[in-house]
Motif scaffolding. Structure first.
Motif, PDB file in Angstrom:
ATOM      1  N   GLY A  60       0.856  -1.186   0.000  1.00 37.91           N
ATOM      2  CA  GLY A  60       0.000   0.000   0.000  1.00 37.91           C
ATOM      3  C   GLY A  60       0.891   1.234   0.000  1.00 37.91           C
ATOM      4  N   ARG A  85      -2.552  -8.421  -3.370  1.00 34.15           N
ATOM      5  CA  ARG A  85      -3.356  -7.947  -4.504  1.00 34.15           C
ATOM      6  C   ARG A  85      -2.542  -8.044  -5.795  1.00 34.15           C
ATOM      7  N   ALA A 125       1.617 -12.826  -2.913  1.00 32.39           N
ATOM      8  CA  ALA A 125       1.253 -13.856  -1.927  1.00 32.39           C
ATOM      9  C   ALA A 125       0.682 -13.160  -0.697  1.00 32.39           C
ATOM     10  N   PRO A 153       0.550  -3.731   6.606  1.00 30.97           N
ATOM     11  CA  PRO A 153      -0.638  -4.383   6.029  1.00 30.97           C
ATOM     12  C   PRO A 153      -1.928  -3.573   6.146  1.00 30.97           C
ATOM     13  N   GLY A 179     -16.479   0.318   2.240  1.00 28.75           N
ATOM     14  CA  GLY A 179     -15.772   1.039   1.182  1.00 28.75           C
ATOM     15  C   GLY A 179     -14.582   1.814   1.721  1.00 28.75           C
ATOM     16  N   GLY A 340       2.712   2.368   8.594  1.00 27.22           N
ATOM     17  CA  GLY A 340       1.464   2.626   7.866  1.00 27.22           C
ATOM     18  C   GLY A 340       0.271   2.642   8.822  1.00 27.22           C
ATOM     19  N   PHE A 385      -6.323  16.430   0.925  1.00 31.12           N
ATOM     20  CA  PHE A 385      -7.346  17.206   0.214  1.00 31.12           C
ATOM     21  C   PHE A 385      -8.682  16.476   0.317  1.00 31.12           C
TER      22      PHE A 385
HETATM   23  C1  LIG Z   1     -12.271   6.540   0.709  1.00 34.50           C
HETATM   24  C2  LIG Z   1     -10.897   6.881   1.163  1.00 34.50           C
HETATM   25  C3  LIG Z   1     -10.347   8.104   0.845  1.00 34.50           C
HETATM   26  C4  LIG Z   1      -9.066   8.422   1.259  1.00 34.50           C
HETATM   27  N1  LIG Z   1      -8.550   9.629   0.913  1.00 34.50           N
HETATM   28  C5  LIG Z   1      -7.292   9.933   1.252  1.00 34.50           C
HETATM   29  C6  LIG Z   1      -6.709  11.147   0.803  1.00 34.50           C
HETATM   30  O1  LIG Z   1      -7.347  11.947   0.118  1.00 34.50           O
HETATM   31  N2  LIG Z   1      -5.433  11.405   1.149  1.00 34.50           N
HETATM   32  C7  LIG Z   1      -4.699  10.540   1.894  1.00 34.50           C
HETATM   33  O2  LIG Z   1      -3.527  10.839   2.153  1.00 34.50           O
HETATM   34  N3  LIG Z   1      -5.230   9.380   2.350  1.00 34.50           N
HETATM   35  C8  LIG Z   1      -6.499   9.049   2.045  1.00 34.50           C
HETATM   36  N4  LIG Z   1      -7.034   7.856   2.449  1.00 34.50           N
HETATM   37  C9  LIG Z   1      -6.298   6.992   3.399  1.00 34.50           C
HETATM   38  C10 LIG Z   1      -5.284   6.067   2.736  1.00 34.50           C
HETATM   39  O3  LIG Z   1      -5.884   5.303   1.728  1.00 34.50           O
HETATM   40  C11 LIG Z   1      -4.691   5.124   3.773  1.00 34.50           C
HETATM   41  O4  LIG Z   1      -4.299   5.837   4.896  1.00 34.50           O
HETATM   42  C12 LIG Z   1      -3.495   4.400   3.175  1.00 34.50           C
HETATM   43  O5  LIG Z   1      -3.958   3.510   2.187  1.00 34.50           O
HETATM   44  C13 LIG Z   1      -2.713   3.652   4.246  1.00 34.50           C
HETATM   45  O6  LIG Z   1      -1.627   3.003   3.654  1.00 34.50           O
HETATM   46  P1  LIG Z   1      -1.114   1.595   4.203  1.00 34.50           P
HETATM   47  O7  LIG Z   1       0.001   1.213   3.296  1.00 34.50           O
HETATM   48  O8  LIG Z   1      -0.890   1.630   5.642  1.00 34.50           O
HETATM   49  O9  LIG Z   1      -2.350   0.602   3.981  1.00 34.50           O
HETATM   50  P2  LIG Z   1      -2.962   0.109   2.608  1.00 34.50           P
HETATM   51  O10 LIG Z   1      -2.856   1.154   1.578  1.00 34.50           O
HETATM   52  O11 LIG Z   1      -4.307  -0.436   2.928  1.00 34.50           O
HETATM   53  O12 LIG Z   1      -2.022  -1.077   2.159  1.00 34.50           O
HETATM   54  C14 LIG Z   1      -1.953  -2.283   2.865  1.00 34.50           C
HETATM   55  C15 LIG Z   1      -1.613  -3.376   1.869  1.00 34.50           C
HETATM   56  O13 LIG Z   1      -1.279  -4.554   2.576  1.00 34.50           O
HETATM   57  C16 LIG Z   1      -1.826  -5.662   1.893  1.00 34.50           C
HETATM   58  N5  LIG Z   1      -1.925  -6.748   2.866  1.00 34.50           N
HETATM   59  C17 LIG Z   1      -2.653  -6.780   4.006  1.00 34.50           C
HETATM   60  N6  LIG Z   1      -2.457  -7.933   4.658  1.00 34.50           N
HETATM   61  C18 LIG Z   1      -1.582  -8.641   3.905  1.00 34.50           C
HETATM   62  C19 LIG Z   1      -0.997  -9.928   4.059  1.00 34.50           C
HETATM   63  N7  LIG Z   1      -1.262 -10.703   5.119  1.00 34.50           N
HETATM   64  N8  LIG Z   1      -0.151 -10.360   3.091  1.00 34.50           N
HETATM   65  C20 LIG Z   1       0.116  -9.586   1.990  1.00 34.50           C
HETATM   66  N9  LIG Z   1      -0.418  -8.362   1.807  1.00 34.50           N
HETATM   67  C21 LIG Z   1      -1.246  -7.901   2.765  1.00 34.50           C
HETATM   68  C22 LIG Z   1      -3.151  -5.140   1.373  1.00 34.50           C
HETATM   69  O14 LIG Z   1      -3.610  -5.913   0.290  1.00 34.50           O
HETATM   70  C23 LIG Z   1      -2.786  -3.728   0.967  1.00 34.50           C
HETATM   71  O15 LIG Z   1      -2.381  -3.648  -0.374  1.00 34.50           O
HETATM   72  C24 LIG Z   1      -8.316   7.498   2.031  1.00 34.50           C
HETATM   73  C25 LIG Z   1      -8.869   6.265   2.345  1.00 34.50           C
HETATM   74  C26 LIG Z   1     -10.141   5.952   1.920  1.00 34.50           C
HETATM   75  C27 LIG Z   1     -10.696   4.605   2.247  1.00 34.50           C
END
Ligand SMILES: Cc1cc2nc3c(=O)[nH]c(=O)nc-3n(C[C@H](O)[C@H](O)[C@H](O)COP(=O)(O)OP(=O)(O)OC[C@H]3O[C@@H](n4cnc5c(N)ncnc54)[C@H](O)[C@@H]3O)c2cc1C
Length: 447
Positions: A60, A85, A125, A153, A179, A340, A385
């Motif tokens: 992510g 994914r 995976a 994750p 969502g 994250g 934003f």
């Molecule tokens: C509707 C919406 C609007 C948003 N708008 C904004 C915005 O305008 N600006 C902004 O900065 N943020 C925004 N966000 C927030 C942002 O999307 C999240 O904060 C961000 O995605 C967090 O990143 P992350 O890498 O921690 O988690 P994620 O992006 O969720 O990534 C986690 C990844 O880990 C993978 N994963 C999980 N478990 C496993 C496993 N066991 N094995 C392998 N892979 C795994 C998942 O498939 C995923 O790809 C928004 C979120 C939403 C839902």
């Protein structure tokens, strides 16, 4: 009637060749455990590491940044990104796609490209286990040994405050998905919005540090605007567990009042006591609200893999990572990190926060690999934003960093600025949304 051996084999689908092979095996008389015991280890099909191996779980906003920048800061590292994914779909800006303002293509990105251009390996995976002693990550496609391991994750949902009935939870997940995790949930929600004929459309805002504080309010605005443009007799009912709008309050409140008086009913301090899915009624302390459609956003928690491998802590029931909040290292475990949205710090759970934090976590790991001087904690940056309207396009934003309070160890907003006067600056802000997103996608996926 007796069935001949030949006939029995035909019915079972086993070929004569297979029988011949099994006959040979029998002659070798395998020990019972060799024939019955399932294979317990299976090495992931990945080339042997040529340098210190850094495995990042989760592609992510956090994991992509960590994978790329670890390789930049420590070029001899052998970096593997484990992601379940096949392609990346951005949550930021997805609210605009829900109402048909932008194409899905703008949000969708290629893991293979990210890995190719940034010299690491994308391994498709799911991480399922962790052998801490032997430094092995177990995945759905085999085991990977590591020198450094990062979990990024993201989140999972916690429906337990609404129900302990798994069948009911399954209905909520399938029929009224939140969502807030990309994928089919978003497709379901988009279809609900685009096909809406009128009536009440319920959205909810959980309490606690849920993913993307402004997103539920932004979603209410853009859906309301969509209904308004279509001249539908419809209302977005926003049930908020919090006692007020949690972020960019001035901007959202004025939009609710001035743009969507007839289209948004904002109900703060509203705890849902019961959801009757068959009769489509939500019960709160004060009201019974009927609905045609809904997206129920439950509380969030750290992704389940953390709990499964024993590195989550139950602070505030959120099961986020059990880490040293300045070094991101798992308490009691060397060289295993969590970053994250799974982190326990009260930073805004946003993509920009995860991305900028990812740069810092990469520096921490590279510093160990390169055996250079220790580096001090750096604040992540939250730039966020939010669309207020889609016709014309207007947006508001907030920018903040964080200060670490050494007394109570909390992280508080610092150097915060915001632009919430959407009448004056909204259109300029709206064009910046696309520039911001394009810059971040480039940072994560390109060289
Ligand atoms: C509707 C919406 C609007 C948003 N708008 C904004 C915005 O305008 N600006 C902004 O900065 N943020 C925004 N966000 C927030 C942002 O999307 C999240 O904060 C961000 O995605 C967090 O990143 P992350 O890498 O921690 O988690 P994620 O992006 O969720 O990534 C986690 C990844 O880990 C993978 N994963 C999980 N478990 C496993 C496993 N066991 N094995 C392998 N892979 C795994 C998942 O498939 C995923 O790809 C928004 C979120 C939403 C839902």
């Amino acid at each position: 009637m007796a069935i001949s051996r030949r006939k029995a084999l035909q019915l079972s689908g086993v070929t004569a060749a297979a029988v011949a092979i099994s006959g040979c095996s029998k002659a070798k008389s395998l020990k019972p455990e060799q024939t019955t015991k399932p294979k317990t280890t299976y090495k992931a099909p990945i080339a042997n590491a040529k340098g210190p191996r850094v495995v990042v779980v989760g592609g992510g906003w956090s994991g992509l940044s960590i994978a790329k920048y670890t390789k930049i800061f420590a070029p001899n590292a052998d970096v593997i990104l484990v992601e379940q994914r096949h392609e990346f779909v951005s949550c930021p800006l997805s609210n605009l796609w829900l109402v048909d303002k932008i194409e899905l293509e703008f949000l969708t990105h290629d893991y293979l490209q990210a890995a190719r251009e940034n010299n690491y390996t994308y391994f498709h995976a799911t991480a399922i286990g962790l052998d801490k002693k032997n430094r092995i990550l177990e995945t759905s496609d085999g085991d990977i040994s590591f020198d450094y391991l990062v979990f990024a994750p993201g989140i999972d949902y916690d429906y337990s405050r609404w129900t302990d009935d798994i069948a009911f939870e399954t209905r909520l997940r399938q029929e009224y998905p939140a969502g807030f995790i990309p994928g089919s949930e978003h497709l379901t929600l988009r279809n609900k919005i685009l096909n809406f004929k009128g009536g009440n459309f319920i959205l909810t805002v959980p309490s606690g540090n849920y993913r993307c504080l402004p997103a539920p309010y932004e979603r209410a605005c853009v859906i309301a605007d969509y209904f308004k443009q279509k001249k539908l007799k419809a209302k977005v009912i926003l049930l908020d567990e919090n006692n007020t709008i949690t972020i960019k309050k001035e901007g959202f409140q004025s939009a609710f009042d001035e743009l969507y008086g007839d289209y948004i009913e904002y109900m703060p301090n509203t705890v849902i006591n019961n959801i009757d899915l068959d009769n489509k009624i939500v019960e709160t302390d004060f009201d019974e609200i009927d609905f045609e459609e809904a997206a129920f956003y439950p509380h969030v928690r750290g992704a389940k893999i953390l709990e499964r491998v024993g590195i989550a802590k139950d602070a505030k029931n959120m099961l986020e990572g059990d880490i040293n909040t300045l070094t991101y290292e798992v308490n009691g475990e060397k060289d295993i990190y969590i970053a994250g949205d799974s982190r326990p710090m009260g930073f805004s759970k946003s993509g920009n926060t995860a991305n900028s934090e990812g740069h810092f976590v990469a520096k921490l790991i590279a510093q160990k690999i390169n055996k250079t001087r220790e580096i001090k904690w750096e604040s992540p940056t939250t730039t966020c934003f939010s669309a207020i309207s889609i016709e014309p396009e207007r947006a508001i934003y907030i920018y903040t960093q964080y200060a670490h309070n050494k007394t109570d160890l909390a992280f508080n907003f610092a150097s915060t600025t915001s632009s919430e006067d959407w009448l004056k600056d909204g259109e300029v802000n709206a064009s910046s949304i696309y520039q911001w997103a394009a810059a971040l996608y480039t940072d994560m996926f390109s060289k």
